[in-house]
Scaffold this motif. Structure first.
Motif, PDB file in Angstrom:
ATOM      1  N   PRO A  38       0.772  -1.177  -0.045  1.00 53.16           N
ATOM      2  CA  PRO A  38       0.066   0.100   0.032  1.00 53.16           C
ATOM      3  C   PRO A  38       0.846   1.286   0.015  1.00 53.16           C
ATOM      4  N   THR A  42       5.477   2.410   6.131  1.00 52.46           N
ATOM      5  CA  THR A  42       4.503   1.960   6.754  1.00 52.46           C
ATOM      6  C   THR A  42       4.762   0.260   7.491  1.00 52.46           C
ATOM      7  N   PRO A  43       4.266   0.197   8.824  1.00 53.76           N
ATOM      8  CA  PRO A  43       4.877  -1.030   9.504  1.00 53.76           C
ATOM      9  C   PRO A  43       4.832  -2.265   8.793  1.00 53.76           C
ATOM     10  N   VAL A  44       3.523  -2.608   8.293  1.00 57.06           N
ATOM     11  CA  VAL A  44       3.516  -4.147   7.780  1.00 57.06           C
ATOM     12  C   VAL A  44       4.343  -3.987   6.572  1.00 57.06           C
ATOM     13  N   CYS A  45       4.269  -3.225   5.543  1.00 55.55           N
ATOM     14  CA  CYS A  45       5.032  -3.274   4.263  1.00 55.55           C
ATOM     15  C   CYS A  45       6.319  -3.349   4.693  1.00 55.55           C
ATOM     16  N   MET A 119      -4.187   4.135  -2.290  1.00 56.06           N
ATOM     17  CA  MET A 119      -3.130   3.193  -2.242  1.00 56.06           C
ATOM     18  C   MET A 119      -3.613   2.066  -2.841  1.00 56.06           C
ATOM     19  N   ARG A 122      -2.625  -5.464  -1.332  1.00 55.19           N
ATOM     20  CA  ARG A 122      -1.529  -6.235  -1.441  1.00 55.19           C
ATOM     21  C   ARG A 122      -2.041  -7.256  -2.462  1.00 55.19           C
ATOM     22  N   ALA A 141      -4.735  -4.275   3.421  1.00 52.07           N
ATOM     23  CA  ALA A 141      -3.755  -3.330   3.654  1.00 52.07           C
ATOM     24  C   ALA A 141      -3.251  -4.026   5.179  1.00 52.07           C
TER      25      ALA A 141
HETATM   26  C1  BEZ Z   1       1.206  -1.190   6.884  1.00 47.89           C
HETATM   27  O1  BEZ Z   1       1.997  -1.659   5.946  1.00 47.89           O
HETATM   28  O2  BEZ Z   1       1.154  -1.105   7.789  1.00 47.89           O
HETATM   29  C2  BEZ Z   1      -0.185  -0.531   6.514  1.00 47.89           C
HETATM   30  C3  BEZ Z   1      -0.350   0.085   5.290  1.00 47.89           C
HETATM   31  C4  BEZ Z   1      -1.683   0.699   4.874  1.00 47.89           C
HETATM   32  C5  BEZ Z   1      -2.572   0.430   5.908  1.00 47.89           C
HETATM   33  C6  BEZ Z   1      -2.276  -0.085   6.780  1.00 47.89           C
HETATM   34  C7  BEZ Z   1      -1.390  -0.823   7.290  1.00 47.89           C
END
Ligand code: BEZ
Length: 211
Positions: A38, A42-45, A119, A122, A141
């Motif tokens: 997204p 950003t944390p998860v990415c 955005m 995934r 996301a």
């Molecule tokens: C993430 O990568 O942490 C993230 C990106 C967009 C929306 C929510 C989380």
């Protein structure tokens, strides 16, 4: 209409962290994985890109090139890649498309406006050496992907491209396979020298042929 399995994937030219990519030419004659995430920073990415970097040898073993995408400018990719290395212990070792103009995202349907109109979701696309789409998966996301599952699917796709087998539920490389129904028993006797178990006329189980 969205991209469907068996379609030739769209070609494109776009900037990346490893220079301009002309996609079909970059894929060459091997397999490819194109995935979107997204947003930068950003944390998860951040965790996903670190994980893919660590798995690069596994993709290479399978003759698969991996390429990521987000709708951010190239200079941000370079800045963010330092954070990825610092926090995930892995340097970005595959190209990341800088799709700020959303050219590729729109071509591949990676923006789902009812989820977010700015955005990308995934998306994962697995592409065969014939440039045809073999698998697509879409995650939201908020959920980081399981890239071991992507490798598992690649193992199945590469096996079933070579032999007249399919892979059963939760199959892992090395486990028994299913003989496809189109193969008669007489043909199966010749094709599968390791033999097979016939549990039902349509359910015949054989050891993985290339092990
Ligand atoms: C993430 O990568 O942490 C993230 C990106 C967009 C929306 C929510 C989380």
């Amino acid at each position: 209409m969205s991209l469907q399995l068996g379609d030739t994937v769209p070609d494109f030219t776009q900037e990346s962290t490893e220079g301009t990519i002309q996609f079909h030419q970059w894929l060459g004659n091997g397999w490819g994985v194109l995935f979107s995430h997204p947003k930068n920073f950003t944390p998860v990415c951040t965790t996903e890109l670190g994980a893919v970097a660590k798995l690069k040898p596994e993709f290479e073993k399978r003759n698969v090139k991996v390429i990521g995408l987000s709708v951010d400018p190239l200079k941000d990719h370079h800045t963010w890649s330092k954070d990825i290395e610092e926090t995930q212990g892995a340097k970005l070792n595959f190209p990341l498309l800088a799709d700020a103009d959303k050219k590729v995202s729109n071509l591949y349907g990676m923006i789902h406006p009812n989820a977010s109109d700015t955005m990308t979701v995934r998306s994962v696309f697995i592409i065969g050496p014939d440039k045809k789409l073999k698998l697509s998966i879409t995650y939201p996301a908020s959920t980081g992907r399981n890239f071991d599952e992507i490798l598992r699917v690649i193992d199945s796709l590469q096996l079933t491209a070579q032999y007249k087998v399919a892979t059963p539920v939760n199959w892992q490389h090395g486990q028994d396979c299913i003989i496809v129904p189109a193969v008669t028993d007489a043909e199966a006797d010749k094709m599968f020298p390791k033999g097979y178990k016939k549990l039902k006329p349509y359910l015949r189980v054989t050891p993985q042929p290339n092990r």
